[in-house]
Design an enzyme around this catalytic site. Structure first.
Site, PDB file in Angstrom:
ATOM      1  N   ASN A   1      35.075  67.535  12.863  1.00 51.55           N
ATOM      2  CA  ASN A   1      35.966  67.451  11.694  1.00 51.55           C
ATOM      3  C   ASN A   1      37.193  66.464  12.477  1.00 51.55           C
ATOM      4  OD1 ASN A   1      38.197  67.670   9.942  1.00 51.55           O
ATOM      5  ND2 ASN A   1      38.377  69.822   9.937  1.00 51.55           N
TER       6      ASN A   1
ATOM      7  N   HIS B   1      45.848  74.543  -1.951  1.00 52.07           N
ATOM      8  CA  HIS B   1      45.864  74.355  -0.386  1.00 52.07           C
ATOM      9  C   HIS B   1      47.009  73.831  -0.041  1.00 52.07           C
ATOM     10  CE1 HIS B   1      43.647  73.159   3.227  1.00 52.07           C
ATOM     11  NE2 HIS B   1      44.936  72.546   3.546  1.00 52.07           N
TER      12      HIS B   1
ATOM     13  N   HIS C   1      40.783  67.301  -0.196  1.00 50.03           N
ATOM     14  CA  HIS C   1      40.712  68.672   0.163  1.00 50.03           C
ATOM     15  C   HIS C   1      39.447  69.358  -0.409  1.00 50.03           C
ATOM     16  CE1 HIS C   1      45.243  69.100   1.383  1.00 50.03           C
ATOM     17  NE2 HIS C   1      44.466  68.779   2.376  1.00 50.03           N
TER      18      HIS C   1
ATOM     19  N   ASN D   1      50.084  71.124   5.843  1.00 51.92           N
ATOM     20  CA  ASN D   1      50.683  69.762   6.075  1.00 51.92           C
ATOM     21  C   ASN D   1      50.189  68.830   4.922  1.00 51.92           C
ATOM     22  OD1 ASN D   1      52.565  68.679   7.740  1.00 51.92           O
ATOM     23  ND2 ASN D   1      50.968  67.843   9.140  1.00 51.92           N
TER      24      ASN D   1
ATOM     25  N   GLU E   1      37.349  75.353   6.542  1.00 55.98           N
ATOM     26  CA  GLU E   1      36.491  74.097   6.393  1.00 55.98           C
ATOM     27  C   GLU E   1      35.193  73.788   7.223  1.00 55.98           C
ATOM     28  OE1 GLU E   1      39.660  70.877   4.880  1.00 55.98           O
ATOM     29  OE2 GLU E   1      40.289  72.025   6.520  1.00 55.98           O
TER      30      GLU E   1
HETATM   31  P1  AMP Z   1      47.967  73.346   8.152  1.00 50.40           P
HETATM   32  O1  AMP Z   1      48.197  71.911   7.753  1.00 50.40           O
HETATM   33  O2  AMP Z   1      47.252  74.209   7.127  1.00 50.40           O
HETATM   34  O3  AMP Z   1      47.989  73.842   9.331  1.00 50.40           O
HETATM   35  O4  AMP Z   1      49.603  73.903   7.687  1.00 50.40           O
HETATM   36  C1  AMP Z   1      50.745  73.563   8.599  1.00 50.40           C
HETATM   37  C2  AMP Z   1      52.051  73.946   7.876  1.00 50.40           C
HETATM   38  O5  AMP Z   1      52.105  75.679   7.781  1.00 50.40           O
HETATM   39  C3  AMP Z   1      53.059  73.662   8.715  1.00 50.40           C
HETATM   40  O6  AMP Z   1      54.143  73.251   7.693  1.00 50.40           O
HETATM   41  C4  AMP Z   1      53.649  75.015   9.150  1.00 50.40           C
HETATM   42  O7  AMP Z   1      55.004  75.150   9.172  1.00 50.40           O
HETATM   43  C5  AMP Z   1      53.151  75.985   8.011  1.00 50.40           C
HETATM   44  N1  AMP Z   1      53.179  77.453   8.598  1.00 50.40           N
HETATM   45  C6  AMP Z   1      52.268  77.817   9.424  1.00 50.40           C
HETATM   46  N2  AMP Z   1      52.682  79.256   9.703  1.00 50.40           N
HETATM   47  C7  AMP Z   1      53.580  79.596   8.926  1.00 50.40           C
HETATM   48  C8  AMP Z   1      54.474  80.840   8.777  1.00 50.40           C
HETATM   49  N3  AMP Z   1      54.156  81.714   9.499  1.00 50.40           N
HETATM   50  N4  AMP Z   1      55.382  80.615   7.980  1.00 50.40           N
HETATM   51  C9  AMP Z   1      55.549  79.769   7.345  1.00 50.40           C
HETATM   52  N5  AMP Z   1      55.128  78.300   7.412  1.00 50.40           N
HETATM   53  C10 AMP Z   1      53.988  78.460   8.373  1.00 50.40           C
END
Ligand code: AMP
Length: 593
Positions: free
Chosen positions: A7, A183, A155, A186, A364
Site C-alpha cells: 500500500n 471514511h 477510497h 486524514n 484496506e
Molecule cells: P487516518 O487517516 O484514518 O489514519 O485517520 C487519522 C485521523 O484520525 C487524524 O486526524 C487523527 O487525529 C484521528 N484520530 C485517531 N485517533 C483518534 C481519537 N482517539 N480521537 C480523535 N481523533 C482520532
C-alpha cells in the site's frame, strides 16, 4: 494463496503478508520516502527492495498493489501487465501524489518477483459504475470528454470493505441494504452504497472534493479559485498547495491536522478549533442527508477511518439531528464503541432506531489481499473473450420492387453513412410503418437493396404498433408478421417481413475459431460496465468471411443493460462497448463474472 499487500502512499509504504487463512504473517511500514521527504530520503523503489529483503524465506504467491487512480478504465482489480501499467501511467497527471509512486513500486516488485502475479487494486474501481448522473459534472460535455473530467471517486477499497462488514454484522445481504459509509480520517469521503453498489461518493475527479479532510478543503466554490488566480497573488502550484496542504482541519484550526489536538484546543475554548470541528461535522451531516435523499432512504450509516473509528464525540455530533431520518444515537453505546480488530463492530444506535449506525474498523490491506486472490483465480479460469456491441435502432431492408413503389420508379437509395459490417450502409431514405394501433415515422432504410423485405423493430415497438412480430434471424422472414409501409411516392402492404431481430454476433471464421464457436451456435453474453450488468442468453453466432466482429442488440436490450447510444449511422456504438462472450457449456458460476 499467500499474498503480499503493498500500500504505497506519497511518502510511505505499508506492507502486509497474509497467509492462506488471512492471518497477518508479517507487516510493517516505511515512512518519510520520496521527494517530499527531503533530498536524501529513501526512494519508493529502495523501500520496496528493503521490504522484499525482509521477507526472507516467507512464501509469496501473489502481490496486491493498491493503486489510487485507475480512472474509468477499470471496474475491477487487474492482473498487472503492460496495458494496465500504461493505464496507471496515463493517470499520473490526475493523481500526481500517488500513481507515480505506485508505478515505481510495481515495477520494482515485478522485477524482484517476476514469476508471480501482481494485481492492481484500484481505489476508483468500486465507484466506476456510478450512474452517469452522479459521475457527470454540469460543464460543457465536449470539454469534459476531451479532458476526462468526470467524478471518479476514491477510497473505494475502504468503502467497499466497510459496506461488506456492515452487511455481515447486520446479518442482511448487501444487495438488500442502502448504506452510507463514512471514511473519516486524514482523507475523508462519504459513499452511498445502494444495494451493494456505489451510486454516489463525495470525492470527485480528484481526491480533493467533498468532505473536510485533514489538510484538504473538500468542496469549495470553483469561482473562488478563479478569483484567487485573477488576484495575481496565487499561481497554480500555490493554489494546489492551499487546497491540498493548507486547508481542511489544518487550515481551519491553524494548528495542524490531528483531530485530537484540535479537540483539546476546542475544549480549552479555542474558537478556530471549534469552527474546524463544526465545519467538519456540518459537511458530513449534509452529505448523509443528501445521500439518503439520493437513495430514497437509508438502512444504516457506517463509520470508519481514524476519526470514524475513534472519535465518539465526532460521531455524536454528526448523528445529531438525524432523528428525522429514523437514526437515534445511543450515547452509552457510542462512548463504549471500540473496534480494535476486524471482528469488532459496534452498533451505536438504540434498539428503536429505524436506521442503524455502526462503527467498523477499516482494513484496506485485507480487502486488497482478497481482491488479489479473486483476480488471480479469475485469470486462471476459462478465458472469456470480449466483443464490441452495437445497438440497432429499428430499420428496414427493402427489395428493388418495394423501394420503387415507395420512392418512385427512378429513385435509387442514397447512402449517407457506412455501417460497421462491410458493404452495408445507412440511407437517407426513411419510411413510416403503420400497425393496427399506431404508426412509427422515419424508420431508416439500410442498403444495399435485398431479395426480400425485412423490417426490424423492438418488442416495445411491437406494443406500440399493435403487432406480434416473431424473433427471427436476419434473412429468415418466412411467415413473419405483416406490416404497412408508407413512402413519399406510395404505400406497400407487406404480407410478411416484420421481425424482432434475434440478437446475434457477427464474426469472421478466425474469430469463431478463437471463440470456439460455429455458425448457428447460441451463446450467452455477459454485459458489464453499463449501468446494469446483464447476461443475455440465446445469442446467435453468425460467421462469414465478410463480417466484422460485432454483437448487435436492439434498443430494448440496450436499455435493459443501461447502455447508452452513440452515433454511427443506424447502428450506433454504445459508450460501453465491451461484452464478455462466455462459451456455451460453462456452468452458472462461470457466467457470473
Ligand atoms: P487516518 O487517516 O484514518 O489514519 O485517520 C487519522 C485521523 O484520525 C487524524 O486526524 C487523527 O487525529 C484521528 N484520530 C485517531 N485517533 C483518534 C481519537 N482517539 N480521537 C480523535 N481523533 C482520532
Amino acid at each position: 494463496m499467500h499474498v503480499l499487500v503493498i500500500n504505497c502512499g506519497s511518502s510511505s509504504v505499508k506492507y502486509v503478508l497474509f497467509d492462506g487463512d488471512e492471518n497477518r504473517v508479517l507487516e510493517g511500514k516505511r515512512e518519510r520516502l520520496g521527494p517530499t521527504s527531503g533530498e536524501r530520503a529513501e526512494t519508493h523503489q529502495q523501500a520496496i527492495a528493503a521490504i522484499l529483503d525482509s521477507l526472507g524465506d516467507h512464501r509469496v504467491d501473489a502481490v496486491g498493489h493498491r493503486v489510487v487512480h485507475g480512472g474509468a478504465d477499470f471496474f475491477e482489480s487487474q492482473v498487472i501487465d503492460a496495458p494496465v501499467r500504461a493505464a496507471i501511467e496515463r493517470r499520473i497527471p490526475d493523481a500526481p501524489m500517488h500513481n507515480p509512486f505506485s508505478l515505481a513500486a510495481i515495477n520494482k516488485a515485478q522485477e524482484a518477483l517476476p514469476d508471480i502475479a501482481h494485481v492492481a487494486v484500484f481505489d476508483t474501481a468500486f465507484h466506476a459504475r456510478m450512474p452517469r448522473r452522479a459521475r457527470t459534472y454540469a460543464i460543457d460535455q465536449d470539454v469534459a470528454d476531451t479532458y476526462g473530467i468526470q467524478r471518479y471517486g476514491f477510497h473505494g477499497i475502504s468503502h467497499q470493505y466497510a459496506a461488506g462488514i456492515a452487511a455481515k454484522f447486520l446479518e442482511r445481504p448487501l444487495e438488500d441494504l442502502r448504506l452510507i459509509t463514512l471514511h473519516l480520517g486524514n482523507g475523508a469521503s462519504a459513499t452511498a452504497v445502494e444495494f451493494g453498489r456505489s451510486t454516489e461518493t463525495s470525492m470527485g475527479n480528484t481526491p480533493l472534493e467533498g468532505l473536510v479532510m485533514g489538510t484538504r478543503s473538500g468542496d469549495v466554490d470553483a469561482g473562488v479559485l478563479l478569483s484567487l488566480l485573477r488576484s495575481g497573488e496565487f499561481d497554480v502550484d500555490q493554489l494546489d498547495d492551499l487546497l491540498n496542504n493548507k486547508s481542511g482541519l489544518s487550515g481551519l484550526s491553524g494548528m495542524g491536522n490531528d483531530l485530537r489536538d484540535i479537540q483539546q484546543a476546542a475544549a480549552d475554548g479555542d474558537s478556530r478549533a471549534r469552527l474546524a470541528i463544526n465545519v467538519f461535522v456540518h459537511r458530513a451531516r449534509k452529505y448523509i442527508g443528501a445521500y439518503a435523499a439520493a437513495m430514497g432512504g437509508v438502512d444504516a450509516i457506517v463509520f470508519t477511518g481514524g476519526i470514524g473509528e475513534n472519535s465518539a464525540s465526532m460521531r455524536r455530533r454528526i448523528l445529531q439531528r438525524l432523528e428525522f431520518l429514523g437514526c437515534v444515537l445511543d450515547e452509552d453505546r457510542n462512548i463504549d464503541a471500540s473496534v480494535q480488530t476486524d471482528e469488532d463492530y459496534a452498533l451505536i444506535t438504540t434498539g428503536r432506531s429505524r436506521v442503524e449506525a455502526l462503527v467498523v474498523k477499516t482494513n484496506e490491506e485485507l480487502m486488497i489481499a482478497r481482491e488479489t486472490v479473486k483476480t488471480v483465480s479469475k485469470a486462471r479460469a476459462p478465458v472469456a473473450l470480449s466483443v464490441p456491441i452495437a445497438i440497432s435502432a429499428r430499420h428496414c431492408h427493402l427489395t428493388e420492387e418495394t423501394f420503387a413503389a415507395l420512392f418512385g420508379q427512378d429513385a435509387t437509395p442514397t447512402p449517407i453513412a457506412d455501417l460497421s459490417q462491410p458493404g452495408q450502409y445507412a440511407c437517407a431514405e426513411t419510411v413510416d410503418i403503420v400497425g393496427p394501433r399506431n404508426k412509427i415515422e422515419g424508420v431508416r432504410l439500410l442498403g444495399p437493396l435485398r431479395p426480400s423485405n425485412q423490417v426490424e423493430i423492438s418488442t416495445s415497438d411491437e406494443f406500440h404498433l399493435g403487432v406480434d412480430a416473431p424473433v427471427r434471424a436476419s434473412g429468415n422472414v418466412r411467415g413473419s408478421a405483416p406490416i404497412v409501409l408508407v413512402g413519399p411516392q406510395g404505400i406497400v402492404k407487406l404480407q410478411e417481413g416484420l421481425i424482432c431481430a434475434w440478437r446475434h454476433i457477427h464474426m469472421r471464421p478466425s474469430d469463431a475459431e478463437a471463440f470456439g464457436v460455429e455458425n448457428g451456435d447460441e451463446v450467452s453474453v455477459a454485459i458489464t460496465g453499463g449501468e446494469r450488468d446483464l447476461i443475455l442468453g440465446d445469442v446467435l453466432i453468425r460467421v462469414h468471411e465478410n463480417y466484422a466482429l460485432e454483437m448487435h442488440i436492439d434498443t430494448d436490450e440496450a436499455n435493459a443493460a443501461g447502455l447508452g447510444q452513440g452515433a454511427r449511422g443506424h447502428l450506433s456504438a454504445s459508450d460501453v462497448d465491451e461484452a464478455t462472450l462466455v462459451y456455451t457449456g460453462l456452468d452458472e458460476t462461470a457466467l457470473v463474472h
